[in-house]
Design a protein around this motif. Structure first.
Motif, PDB file in Angstrom:
ATOM      1  N   PHE A 173       7.474  -8.824   2.001  1.00 17.38           N
ATOM      2  CA  PHE A 173       6.946  -8.390   3.513  1.00 17.38           C
ATOM      3  C   PHE A 173       6.194  -7.352   3.002  1.00 17.38           C
TER       4      PHE A 173
ATOM      5  N   LEU B 198       3.687  -4.759   5.001  1.00 16.62           N
ATOM      6  CA  LEU B 198       3.144  -4.162   6.197  1.00 16.62           C
ATOM      7  C   LEU B 198       2.494  -2.813   5.857  1.00 16.62           C
ATOM      8  N   THR B 199       3.178  -1.967   5.125  1.00 16.70           N
ATOM      9  CA  THR B 199       2.918  -0.622   4.426  1.00 16.70           C
ATOM     10  C   THR B 199       1.426  -0.833   3.824  1.00 16.70           C
TER      11      THR B 199
ATOM     12  N   SER C 297       3.849   5.176   8.379  1.00 14.94           N
ATOM     13  CA  SER C 297       4.743   5.331   9.559  1.00 14.94           C
ATOM     14  C   SER C 297       3.802   4.921  10.723  1.00 14.94           C
TER      15      SER C 297
ATOM     16  N   TRP D 246       3.859  -0.304  -1.927  1.00  8.73           N
ATOM     17  CA  TRP D 246       5.478  -0.348  -1.804  1.00  8.73           C
ATOM     18  C   TRP D 246       6.198  -1.706  -1.550  1.00  8.73           C
TER      19      TRP D 246
ATOM     20  N   GLY E 168       8.379  -4.664  -1.790  1.00 12.45           N
ATOM     21  CA  GLY E 168       9.497  -5.128  -2.679  1.00 12.45           C
ATOM     22  C   GLY E 168       9.329  -6.430  -2.897  1.00 12.45           C
TER      23      GLY E 168
ATOM     24  N   THR F  54      10.797   5.904   8.396  1.00 13.14           N
ATOM     25  CA  THR F  54      11.482   6.975   8.127  1.00 13.14           C
ATOM     26  C   THR F  54      12.316   7.516   9.142  1.00 13.14           C
TER      27      THR F  54
ATOM     28  N   GLN G 215      12.223  10.399  10.658  1.00 12.79           N
ATOM     29  CA  GLN G 215      11.543  10.904  11.635  1.00 12.79           C
ATOM     30  C   GLN G 215      11.196  10.051  12.679  1.00 12.79           C
TER      31      GLN G 215
HETATM   32  C1  LIG Z   1      11.551   1.925  -2.376  1.00  9.44           C
HETATM   33  C2  LIG Z   1      10.758   1.633  -1.134  1.00  9.44           C
HETATM   34  C3  LIG Z   1      10.634   0.414  -0.610  1.00  9.44           C
HETATM   35  C4  LIG Z   1       9.644  -0.155   0.262  1.00  9.44           C
HETATM   36  N1  LIG Z   1       9.452  -1.616   0.384  1.00  9.44           N
HETATM   37  C5  LIG Z   1       8.686  -1.840   1.437  1.00  9.44           C
HETATM   38  C6  LIG Z   1       8.340  -3.323   1.632  1.00  9.44           C
HETATM   39  O1  LIG Z   1       8.887  -4.150   1.198  1.00  9.44           O
HETATM   40  N2  LIG Z   1       7.508  -3.622   2.740  1.00  9.44           N
HETATM   41  C7  LIG Z   1       6.546  -2.524   3.329  1.00  9.44           C
HETATM   42  O2  LIG Z   1       5.677  -3.037   4.189  1.00  9.44           O
HETATM   43  N3  LIG Z   1       6.768  -1.434   2.965  1.00  9.44           N
HETATM   44  C8  LIG Z   1       7.884  -0.810   2.288  1.00  9.44           C
HETATM   45  N4  LIG Z   1       8.253   0.438   2.176  1.00  9.44           N
HETATM   46  C9  LIG Z   1       7.343   1.452   2.454  1.00  9.44           C
HETATM   47  C10 LIG Z   1       7.949   2.301   3.706  1.00  9.44           C
HETATM   48  O3  LIG Z   1       8.406   1.633   4.754  1.00  9.44           O
HETATM   49  C11 LIG Z   1       7.123   3.430   3.814  1.00  9.44           C
HETATM   50  O4  LIG Z   1       7.198   4.449   2.888  1.00  9.44           O
HETATM   51  C12 LIG Z   1       7.521   4.317   5.233  1.00  9.44           C
HETATM   52  O5  LIG Z   1       7.424   3.299   6.348  1.00  9.44           O
HETATM   53  C13 LIG Z   1       6.815   5.370   5.390  1.00  9.44           C
HETATM   54  O6  LIG Z   1       5.598   5.376   5.206  1.00  9.44           O
HETATM   55  P1  LIG Z   1       4.614   6.409   4.125  1.00  9.44           P
HETATM   56  O7  LIG Z   1       5.369   6.447   2.837  1.00  9.44           O
HETATM   57  O8  LIG Z   1       3.130   5.970   4.091  1.00  9.44           O
HETATM   58  O9  LIG Z   1       5.054   7.782   4.521  1.00  9.44           O
HETATM   59  P2  LIG Z   1       4.033   8.688   5.783  1.00  9.44           P
HETATM   60  O10 LIG Z   1       3.845   7.762   6.918  1.00  9.44           O
HETATM   61  O11 LIG Z   1       2.711   9.055   5.181  1.00  9.44           O
HETATM   62  O12 LIG Z   1       5.090   9.811   5.964  1.00  9.44           O
HETATM   63  C14 LIG Z   1       5.160  11.084   5.669  1.00  9.44           C
HETATM   64  C15 LIG Z   1       6.027  11.919   6.206  1.00  9.44           C
HETATM   65  O13 LIG Z   1       5.535  12.173   7.554  1.00  9.44           O
HETATM   66  C16 LIG Z   1       6.456  12.240   8.338  1.00  9.44           C
HETATM   67  N5  LIG Z   1       5.741  11.536   9.737  1.00  9.44           N
HETATM   68  C17 LIG Z   1       4.782  10.463   9.760  1.00  9.44           C
HETATM   69  N6  LIG Z   1       4.313  10.537  11.160  1.00  9.44           N
HETATM   70  C18 LIG Z   1       5.181  11.268  11.805  1.00  9.44           C
HETATM   71  C19 LIG Z   1       5.015  11.724  13.202  1.00  9.44           C
HETATM   72  N7  LIG Z   1       4.332  11.085  14.217  1.00  9.44           N
HETATM   73  N8  LIG Z   1       5.999  12.619  13.609  1.00  9.44           N
HETATM   74  C20 LIG Z   1       6.734  13.143  12.747  1.00  9.44           C
HETATM   75  N9  LIG Z   1       6.882  12.884  11.463  1.00  9.44           N
HETATM   76  C21 LIG Z   1       5.970  11.814  11.073  1.00  9.44           C
HETATM   77  C22 LIG Z   1       7.349  10.633   8.061  1.00  9.44           C
HETATM   78  O14 LIG Z   1       8.495  10.629   8.721  1.00  9.44           O
HETATM   79  C23 LIG Z   1       7.573  11.329   6.572  1.00  9.44           C
HETATM   80  O15 LIG Z   1       8.326  12.456   6.448  1.00  9.44           O
HETATM   81  C24 LIG Z   1       8.845   0.966   1.014  1.00  9.44           C
HETATM   82  C25 LIG Z   1       9.082   2.077   0.485  1.00  9.44           C
HETATM   83  C26 LIG Z   1       9.968   2.452  -0.534  1.00  9.44           C
HETATM   84  C27 LIG Z   1       9.988   3.887  -0.802  1.00  9.44           C
END
Ligand SMILES: Cc1cc2nc3c(=O)[nH]c(=O)nc-3n(C[C@H](O)[C@H](O)[C@H](O)COP(=O)(O)OP(=O)(O)OC[C@H]3O[C@@H](n4cnc5c(N)ncnc54)[C@H](O)[C@@H]3O)c2cc1C
Length: 404
Positions: free
Chosen positions: A145, A147-148, A154, A179, A181, A385, A387
């Motif tokens: 899947f 999306l990210t 986020s 990311w 999986g 996340t 948050q």
């Molecule tokens: C092991 C692992 C497996 C994953 N598997 C998948 C997958 O299969 N498919 C997929 O699509 N994604 C996957 N992901 C991605 C995951 O869904 C994202 O890492 C997650 O949604 C956060 O996005 P980011 O890492 O870009 O962090 P960011 O969005 O950059 O966030 C960084 C920090 O800022 C905070 N933040 C951001 N915006 C706000 C706001 N408006 N207010 C307050 N705080 C905020 C967040 O809470 C976080 O603490 C995976 C991630 C990991 C680590």
């Protein structure tokens, strides 16, 4: 006076570690209980003995797949199209049971069955469901899947950078997904991209191994969920036929529907992770001697164990109520968000207390607890996340959006 066998006080047998303190499994009907027992047996017999090796090597245990397929779990909780079906309660309890032994294995299955199959089930046309779901249910085709993105996590609801442009009967996709999986080895990807014509997010099925312009680089050096293989997908002028555009998915609202269901599952996985950590920690506390006594007899260690079982029992009761709401078709985004945020935060506390009980051995993967400790970090972040869940919840309870 001679001493008889009766006079020699036998040490009282200690209770075996049991993380089902409120007897949750009893609420399942007998036929579902039998399925749950099969999963427990598979996880304990096949997965537990080998999983640390794979975790350390950062590789996926393909050797487990033939026996896993025989459990016939593909499409658990989804109805029709060759899917396993079953209640949301059973789906949750099975996810919990898997995570109790290994969160990575539960995640591999959750990504395939919940996210990838769930996307097709929720947003595919009748023909698309009939074509793609049966082989995925049989696990002949494994999905992921996407999306990210590297620059959008986020903020996915605010706009994706991966684009889809219609060109006659095909779509041309460009961008990156981070990311993802299962993506370094699986067969199918559900890719979410922004249609440049109307700016709406749409989903596409891409066949990883045969589609020109589609490539995946494995993400290295993770310290959590190391058994799950995560990839950086690059789409360079990837052409996708209209028949692979998921017909009923026309905006981010449809993505959110899929995410609600999978956040549901993460709540169960975070609960299972705590159960595994608790059982390992309790066993260790019963066996490890210091000052000539089991460390489990010390008040401060019992305090840690009491806090662990309280946390995980609270989570179990919460996710069971969530399952009831889901089975009645009443589960809201905010309720799923509360569950994901609460259980993953409690999980972080629980695994840390468990690790503490192991002293120095707690930082070695050989004692299992270190794996649960590290994996809890990913649970807090993926599929939205902590948050982001609290922002969804905050909006629901106040009626005011704090999203930027
Ligand atoms: C092991 C692992 C497996 C994953 N598997 C998948 C997958 O299969 N498919 C997929 O699509 N994604 C996957 N992901 C991605 C995951 O869904 C994202 O890492 C997650 O949604 C956060 O996005 P980011 O890492 O870009 O962090 P960011 O969005 O950059 O966030 C960084 C920090 O800022 C905070 N933040 C951001 N915006 C706000 C706001 N408006 N207010 C307050 N705080 C905020 C967040 O809470 C976080 O603490 C995976 C991630 C990991 C680590």
């Amino acid at each position: 006076m001679s001493t008889t066998a009766k006079d020699i006080r036998q040490p009282k047998p200690l209770p075996p570690p049991n993380s089902d303190f409120y007897q949750l499994a009893e609420i399942l009907p007998p036929e579902d209980l039998a399925d749950l027992s099969k999963v427990r047996s598979f996880m304990e017999t096949n997965v537990a003995p080998i999983i640390n090796k794979y975790w350390v090597e950062d590789s996926f245990p393909f050797e487990l797949l033939p026996a896993f397929k025989e459990l016939n779990l593909g499409g658990l909780g989804l109805q029709g199209y060759g899917c396993r079906g079953g209640s949301q309660l059973l789906t949750g309890l099975i996810a919990m049971e898997m995570a109790r032994v290994d969160v990575s294995f539960a995640t591999f299955f959750g990504v395939h069955s919940g996210l990838a199959m769930g996307s097709i089930h929720a947003t595919g046309s009748e023909e698309q469901k009939q074509k793609w779901l049966p082989p995925m249910a049989r696990m002949e085709k494994i999905g992921c899947f996407g999306l990210t993105e590297p620059l959008v996590g986020s903020g996915a609801s605010g706009g994706l950078l991966t684009t889809a442009k219609k060109d006659g009967g095909t779509w041309v996709l460009n961008g990156q997904k981070k990311w993802i999986g299962n993506s370094p080895w699986c067969d199918l990807s559900i890719i979410w991209a922004r249609d440049v014509a109307d700016n709406q997010v749409k989903a596409f099925i891409i066949e990883n191994k045969t589609t020109p312009g589609f490539s995946v680089e494995k993400i290295q050096n993770k310290f959590a969920l190391k058994v799950v293989q995560n990839g950086l997908i690059t789409l360079k002028d990837v052409r996708v036929p209209e028949e692979n555009h998921l017909q009923a998915g026309q905006s981010f609202r449809d993505t959110a529907r899929v995410l609600r269901q999978t956040r549901y599952l993460v709540g169960w996985e975070a609960t299972g992770c705590q159960m595994g950590a608790f059982e390992h920690a309790l066993k260790y506390a019963q066996e490890r001697l210091q000052f000539g006594k089991p460390i489990g007899s010390f008040q401060l260690i019992q305090d840690l164990l009491a806090k662990m079982i309280s946390n995980l029992t609270a989570c179990q009761c919460l996710v069971v109520r969530m399952a009831q709401l889901d089975d009645q078709g009443k589960l809201t985004d905010a309720q799923a968000a509360l569950s994901k945020a609460f259980t993953t935060a409690r999980c972080r506390e629980t695994v840390a207390w468990g690790r503490e009980i192991f002293g120095g051995n707690g930082v070695s993967i050989d004692y299992d607890i270190g794996r649960f400790f590290a994996d809890a970090e990913a649970l807090l972040t993926y599929e939205g996340t902590y948050q982001m869940q609290n922002l969804i919840l905050g909006k629901a309870v106040t009626g005011l959006s704090a999203f930027v």
